[in-house]
Design a protein around this motif. Structure first.
Motif, PDB file in Angstrom:
ATOM      1  N   GLY A  33      -3.067  18.835  13.542  1.00  0.00           N
ATOM      2  CA  GLY A  33      -2.991  17.403  13.258  1.00  0.00           C
ATOM      3  C   GLY A  33      -4.280  16.700  13.678  1.00  0.00           C
ATOM      4  N   PRO A  34      -4.166  15.818  14.681  1.00  0.00           N
ATOM      5  CA  PRO A  34      -2.971  15.397  15.417  1.00  0.00           C
ATOM      6  C   PRO A  34      -1.974  14.688  14.494  1.00  0.00           C
ATOM      7  CG  PRO A  34      -4.987  14.615  16.497  1.00  0.00           C
ATOM      8  CD  PRO A  34      -5.376  15.094  15.125  1.00  0.00           C
ATOM      9  N   GLY A  35      -0.692  14.748  14.873  1.00  0.00           N
ATOM     10  CA  GLY A  35       0.331  14.015  14.147  1.00  0.00           C
ATOM     11  C   GLY A  35       1.134  14.833  13.163  1.00  0.00           C
ATOM     12  N   SER A  36       0.780  16.098  12.953  1.00  0.00           N
ATOM     13  CA  SER A  36       1.434  16.865  11.900  1.00  0.00           C
ATOM     14  C   SER A  36       2.879  17.219  12.215  1.00  0.00           C
ATOM     15  CB  SER A  36       0.648  18.149  11.628  1.00  0.00           C
ATOM     16  OG  SER A  36      -0.627  17.853  11.127  1.00  0.00           O
ATOM     17  N   GLY A  37       3.161  17.636  13.421  1.00  0.00           N
ATOM     18  CA  GLY A  37       4.494  18.106  13.768  1.00  0.00           C
ATOM     19  C   GLY A  37       4.628  19.597  13.531  1.00  0.00           C
ATOM     20  N   ALA A  38       5.604  20.201  14.200  1.00  0.00           N
ATOM     21  CA  ALA A  38       5.833  21.636  14.113  1.00  0.00           C
ATOM     22  C   ALA A  38       6.647  21.979  12.877  1.00  0.00           C
ATOM     23  CB  ALA A  38       6.546  22.123  15.378  1.00  0.00           C
ATOM     24  N   ASN A  39       6.591  23.255  12.486  1.00  0.00           N
ATOM     25  CA  ASN A  39       7.389  23.740  11.364  1.00  0.00           C
ATOM     26  C   ASN A  39       7.650  25.227  11.566  1.00  0.00           C
ATOM     27  OD1 ASN A  39       5.375  25.443   9.634  1.00  0.00           O
ATOM     28  ND2 ASN A  39       4.250  23.570  10.151  1.00  0.00           N
ATOM     29  N   PRO A  40       8.673  25.781  10.909  1.00  0.00           N
ATOM     30  CA  PRO A  40       9.022  27.192  11.126  1.00  0.00           C
ATOM     31  C   PRO A  40       7.900  28.169  10.798  1.00  0.00           C
ATOM     32  CG  PRO A  40      10.809  26.035  10.008  1.00  0.00           C
ATOM     33  CD  PRO A  40       9.639  25.098  10.025  1.00  0.00           C
ATOM     34  N   GLY A  41       6.987  27.800   9.899  1.00  0.00           N
ATOM     35  CA  GLY A  41       5.891  28.690   9.552  1.00  0.00           C
ATOM     36  C   GLY A  41       4.986  29.030  10.721  1.00  0.00           C
ATOM     37  N   LEU A  42       4.976  28.199  11.764  1.00  0.00           N
ATOM     38  CA  LEU A  42       4.144  28.471  12.934  1.00  0.00           C
ATOM     39  C   LEU A  42       4.593  29.717  13.685  1.00  0.00           C
ATOM     40  CD1 LEU A  42       3.765  24.833  14.374  1.00  0.00           C
ATOM     41  CD2 LEU A  42       2.096  26.119  13.040  1.00  0.00           C
TER      42      LEU A  42
END
Length: 352
Positions: free
Chosen positions: A45-54
């Motif tokens: 990001g900053p600001g993107s947020g987490a997701n399962p792909g990580l």
């Protein structure tokens, strides 16, 4: 029964909450093997947020994944808030989370902006870090930030219309960022703010696509996976641009998420990530002298964060503590899910 309520089948099913005082509630996810080696996974990001792909580089049968949404990002509340939102606060959030989980040490997996936060955390708490795998290291430089915002990182063939952009390309970067902050901080954004957020999203997407394309042109042998990644990114670009045209000045859920993301991103980039000049070099020095091993993984065709970032910090660590650092340049751009980069990340994370 383990003290961790984690699951290998669906680590994203249950969102957890950590109250951090004032307005902030940190959202985070826990998954994998409750008895496995713990990995803190930090989004960009900053600001993107987490997701399962990580989680893709991890082996959830033997790793425990801890994945927070940074302040104001993703599902953390208040969403899009910049109140008491700075890098030192993010570091404090992570250390509080570690203590709550009762972990003595953990390893860090991070990409892009996440590498800045990982280095800041490791500098403040080196004794709590087992090792780090850092992808596409971000140096917070004018070249990186300016190249993205003025379209240079996207390339001539991937240019984005200047509609609603707050300043011409000739305007100095600090003035452009200040204007973007002004447009995006409003709780009820005007059409200009909405247009700026949409264009910023396209600039990001097309800079990532440029790296994919350059990697594909340089490929040798089988390039099926690279072509698939390129085609997927281009489809995403087209859908995004078409959606913006259809919606016009109307704000929907996608737009609200973009406005929150770039409100935080402009807040951080205007202030160079709240990192003082030379701060990242000092962090790398602390990490090296503390004996924390770092694997640097960087796409050789990254159009967002230049590979020289990882080259320089790898060389710095090797001068200070020979054998403490490794560097892998992949035939890829900036994205962590590109086939060659993902393979390298898996190899580094799963070696122990």
């Amino acid at each position: 029964m383990s003290k961790f309520d984690a699951t290998t089948s669906s680590p994203w099913r249950r969102q957890r909450d950590l109250y951090r005082g004032g307005p902030h509630h940190l959202a985070w996810h826990l998954g994998g093997n409750p008895e496995g080696a713990p990995w803190l996974v930090l989004h960009g990001g900053p600001g993107s947020g987490a997701n399962p792909g990580l989680l893709a580089p991890l082996d959830l049968s033997r790793h425990l994944a801890i994945v927070p949404d940074q302040r104001g990002s993703g599902a953390s509340r208040p969403r899009g808030s910049i109140v008491r939102n700075h890098t030192a606060a993010l570091v404090s959030d992570l250390e509080t989370l570690r203590r709550q989980l009762g972990l003595e040490r953990w390893s860090l997996l991070a990409g892009s902006w996440g590498t800045v936060l990982a280095l800041a955390y490791a500098q403040a708490h080196p004794q709590r870090v087992q090792r780090m795998v850092l992808r596409g290291a971000f140096a917070l430089s004018r070249r990186e930030i300016g190249g993205l915002l003025n379209g240079a990182a996207s390339g001539k063939t991937l240019s984005v219309p200047v509609t609603f952009w707050p300043a011409p390309r000739s305007v100095a970067l600090p003035a452009l960022l200040a204007r973007l902050c002004q447009l995006l901080q409003s709780g009820t954004p005007a059409v200009a703010g909405l247009g700026a957020a949409r264009r910023w999203a396209l600039l990001e997407s097309r800079a990532a696509a440029r790296g994919l394309w350059r990697a594909l042109l340089a490929a040798e042998g089988s390039v099926a996976a690279g072509r698939a990644a390129w085609a997927s990114q281009r489809r995403r670009d087209r859908r995004m641009a078409a959606g913006f045209q259809r919606r016009g000045g109307r704000i929907d859920g996608t737009d609200r998420a973009l406005l929150r993301k770039f409100r935080i991103q402009s807040h951080y980039l205007l202030r160079r990530g709240f990192v003082r000049p030379g701060g990242l070099d000092r962090a790398v020095r602390v990490v090296a002298l503390a004996g924390v091993p770092v694997d640097w993984v960087h796409g050789a065709f990254d159009a967002v964060c230049p590979p020289q970032n990882s080259r320089r910090w790898h060389a710095q660590m090797e001068r200070l503590a020979p054998g403490s650092s490794s560097l892998t340049l992949t035939r890829a751009g900036h994205l962590g899910h590109e086939p060659h980069t993902l393979a390298a990340l898996r190899q580094k994370v799963r070696r122990s």
